[in-house]
Design a protein around this motif. Sequence first.
Motif, PDB file in Angstrom:
ATOM      1  N   PRO A 173       0.810  -1.222   0.000  1.00 29.07           N
ATOM      2  CA  PRO A 173       0.000   0.000   0.000  1.00 29.07           C
ATOM      3  C   PRO A 173       0.844   1.272   0.000  1.00 29.07           C
ATOM      4  O   PRO A 173       0.454   2.276  -0.600  1.00 29.07           O
ATOM      5  N   MET A 231       0.523   4.177  -2.786  1.00 27.19           N
ATOM      6  CA  MET A 231       0.132   5.543  -2.457  1.00 27.19           C
ATOM      7  C   MET A 231       1.237   6.559  -2.750  1.00 27.19           C
ATOM      8  O   MET A 231       0.959   7.675  -3.200  1.00 27.19           O
ATOM      9  N   LEU A 232       2.486   6.179  -2.487  1.00 28.30           N
ATOM     10  CA  LEU A 232       3.597   7.130  -2.581  1.00 28.30           C
ATOM     11  C   LEU A 232       4.448   6.957  -3.835  1.00 28.30           C
ATOM     12  O   LEU A 232       5.278   7.813  -4.137  1.00 28.30           O
ATOM     13  N   VAL A 256      -0.540   8.357   5.072  1.00 32.85           N
ATOM     14  CA  VAL A 256      -1.335   8.392   3.844  1.00 32.85           C
ATOM     15  C   VAL A 256      -2.038   7.055   3.626  1.00 32.85           C
ATOM     16  O   VAL A 256      -2.996   6.979   2.851  1.00 32.85           O
ATOM     17  N   LEU A 257      -1.575   6.009   4.303  1.00 30.77           N
ATOM     18  CA  LEU A 257      -2.224   4.711   4.186  1.00 30.77           C
ATOM     19  C   LEU A 257      -3.492   4.705   5.031  1.00 30.77           C
ATOM     20  O   LEU A 257      -3.436   4.982   6.235  1.00 30.77           O
TER      21      LEU A 257
END
Length: 223
Positions: free
Chosen positions: A93, A97-98, A115-116
């Motif tokens: 994840p 996301m990054l 952000v997860l």
Amino acid sequence: MGGTPVPDDLPDVFGEFCSAGLWPGLGRKLAGQLAGAGITGPELVSADRLELIEGMSGERAEWLAAAFRDAQPCYETAQLLAACQVPARFAGPAVAMLGRTAQDQLRQDPWRLLVLPQIRPDQADWFARKLLREQASPQDPRRGRALVSYLLARAARDGHTAVPAGVIATALARFRVQDPAAAISAAVDEGGVLPFEADPGEEADPDEGELPDEEGLGDGEDG
């Protein structure tokens, strides 16, 4: 900031990486057969060794070896997380996301882990303490900035497109952020959130306690 911490009981990152399904195309059954082919670490992954697995064709072995090489950013992120006693499964994840620079971003700012959607602030704080050691602080500007984005993302999942700055400031205080205004300003400067003035004629949302003329914060396009 120092190097990556090494725990006393270094986890089996490679094993966790494989069992978590982070190696594209490698199922649980194949993951359990790797050791029998002498593949017990990333440096031992090769098409030749993979072909030693019963029923493995040369073409598939080449594909799996290439898939592992392509997954290196995820593996490196898993190494960083595991060294800080965070389950390696979150590497997938994190990279989703990054992006492929997830490891570098997390090393520079451990609170980016927030952000997860699966991660809570206390878990991000744990990761930061493990990574930064004595340099970790509740007043770190990176923490405050990340918490602003976290609070807005949580509100968005609840159906809110904007949250009054005062509501965010109150929530930040509960997370021991001593200067909520600075944290909000830092999040705006980073571009993760967008400030705006509410329409004076717009009716307030009673669930959020929003005043018609109160400044609000909304998710930025890059947030």
